[in-house]
Each structure stands twice: as C-alpha cells, then as structure tokens.
Scaffold this motif. Structure first.
Motif, PDB file in Angstrom:
ATOM      1  N   GLY A  97     -36.231 -20.099  -8.778  1.00 55.27           N
ATOM      2  CA  GLY A  97     -35.731 -21.087  -9.715  1.00 55.27           C
ATOM      3  C   GLY A  97     -35.727 -22.466  -9.083  1.00 55.27           C
ATOM      4  O   GLY A  97     -36.380 -22.712  -8.059  1.00 55.27           O
ATOM      5  N   ASP A  98     -34.964 -23.372  -9.666  1.00 58.00           N
ATOM      6  CA  ASP A  98     -34.810 -24.728  -9.141  1.00 58.00           C
ATOM      7  C   ASP A  98     -33.788 -24.738  -8.008  1.00 58.00           C
ATOM      8  O   ASP A  98     -32.829 -23.950  -8.019  1.00 58.00           O
ATOM      9  CB  ASP A  98     -34.313 -25.673 -10.236  1.00 58.00           C
ATOM     10  CG  ASP A  98     -35.324 -25.891 -11.353  1.00 58.00           C
ATOM     11  OD1 ASP A  98     -36.528 -25.704 -11.119  1.00 58.00           O
ATOM     12  OD2 ASP A  98     -34.883 -26.248 -12.463  1.00 58.00           O
ATOM     13  N   ASP A 134     -31.644 -20.145  -9.954  1.00 59.93           N
ATOM     14  CA  ASP A 134     -31.427 -21.547  -9.614  1.00 59.93           C
ATOM     15  C   ASP A 134     -30.284 -21.687  -8.608  1.00 59.93           C
ATOM     16  O   ASP A 134     -29.310 -20.923  -8.654  1.00 59.93           O
ATOM     17  CB  ASP A 134     -31.053 -22.358 -10.858  1.00 59.93           C
ATOM     18  CG  ASP A 134     -32.177 -22.456 -11.881  1.00 59.93           C
ATOM     19  OD1 ASP A 134     -33.348 -22.261 -11.521  1.00 59.93           O
ATOM     20  OD2 ASP A 134     -31.858 -22.738 -13.058  1.00 59.93           O
ATOM     21  N   ASP A 152     -28.149 -16.987 -10.330  1.00 62.43           N
ATOM     22  CA  ASP A 152     -27.957 -18.421 -10.110  1.00 62.43           C
ATOM     23  C   ASP A 152     -26.713 -18.697  -9.264  1.00 62.43           C
ATOM     24  O   ASP A 152     -25.721 -17.971  -9.349  1.00 62.43           O
ATOM     25  CB  ASP A 152     -27.783 -19.151 -11.442  1.00 62.43           C
ATOM     26  CG  ASP A 152     -29.015 -19.129 -12.321  1.00 62.43           C
ATOM     27  OD1 ASP A 152     -30.112 -18.792 -11.840  1.00 62.43           O
ATOM     28  OD2 ASP A 152     -28.868 -19.458 -13.522  1.00 62.43           O
TER      29      ASP A 152
END
Length: 183
Positions: A97-98, A134, A152
């Motif tokens: 993810g980011d 993320d 996340d």
C-alpha cells in the motif's frame, strides 16, 4: 495452461519451466544493474525499477542490495521504502500500500513447496500472494510467509516471522508473529 499461468493462479507449477527461468534471469540482470548503480543516480535507478517492477504509483526508494524472483509481480502505492538487503520471492503477487517502510533484511516469500517429501523432491512448487496495507512498518529481519495479509497502520516487530494474517492498527511481534497490542 502454461507454468506461468499456474504460478499466478496459485496452482502447483514447475519453476524450471523455460519461460519462468528466462523471466527470473531477466529480473536478475535488472536487479544486478540496479544494485550496481550509484546511490545518487536516482534517474537511472528509477528507470530500472520501471523495467523490473510490475507497477508503482509514486515515490519509491529501494536501498541496494535488493533481490527478487521476477519483479513483475511486485506492485506498490506511493512512498515505498525498502532498506538494505530486502528479498522478495514474488512468484505470486506482492502488493504494498501507500507509506510502507521495510527495515534491513526483510524477506517476503510467496513461494512454498508440497509438505509430502515424495511430492516435494519432484520439484514443483506453489505460490500465494502477500498483501501489505497502507502505513505499515516491518522491522529488521522480519519474514513474511506465503498468503499473508498485513492490515493498515500496523507495525511488525524486528525478527518476527509472520505466518498468518495480521489485522489493521496493531503491533505484532514474535515467532510466530502475534498481536501484542492495538494502536
């Protein structure tokens, strides 16, 4: 179905297949050039990553040395940082993810082998995807096993061996890795 298609589908496949050997050879040539390029030559390094990796959105910083099996199965969001000596066996998709940060010596393994010795010694293998959400941080020396998803905003402590999915918003550590607190 080709061996590549079987590999991507998570079916038993022959890693010695000519097409797969050629794809691994291409990846090795690219990451060898990447690892040899000057740290300050960001333009060359980014161009090599565009040839090697499946896709990445924005900022990516991979410290040398870096190793992978194929490269084309690795995709990333924005702001990915992989520290020294990262190894990704990307026989299946590896998705970042980011804002993902990997400390030195992190290893991601999508490949695995049959448990029955008589089947295993024949050579075929399997692969299962790894997904990292993320805002995840993997500490130094973390190993992530095939088929794992890390949620996340999660931190995995140094030296952990992640054998099962880890939820979002937690700190997890150990061998096997387990949640020790929520964030």
């Amino acid at each position: 179905m080709t061996e590549l298609e079987k590999m991507i589908a998570g079916e038993l496949y022959n890693a010695g297949d000519v097409e797969l050997v050629a794809a691994r050879s291409k990846a090795r040539q690219l990451f060898t050039q990447y690892n040899a390029a000057s740290y300050d030559d960001k333009e060359t390094k980014t161009a090599m990553l565009k040839q090697l990796l499946g896709n990445f959105k924005g900022n990516i910083d991979i410290q040398s040395p870096f190793y992978c099996d194929y490269g084309f199965n690795i995709t990333a969001g924005d702001n990915l940082f992989l520290n020294f000596n990262c190894i990704i066996l990307d026989c299946a998709r590896v998705t970042f993810g980011d804002n993902v940060f990997l400390a030195p010596n992190v290893q991601l393994y999508t490949a695995y082998h049959p448990l029955i010795a008589a089947e295993r010694i024949k050579g075929p293998e399997y692969a299962a995807p790894i997904t990292i959400g993320d805002n995840v941080w993997l500490g130094g020396g973390v190993i992530v096993c095939p088929g794992v998803t890390i949620g996340d905003n999660t931190t995995i402590g140094a030296g952990s061996v992640v054998t099962k999915d880890i939820p979002a918003n937690v700190v997890a550590v150990g061998n096997p890795c387990r949640v020790i607190r929520s964030l």
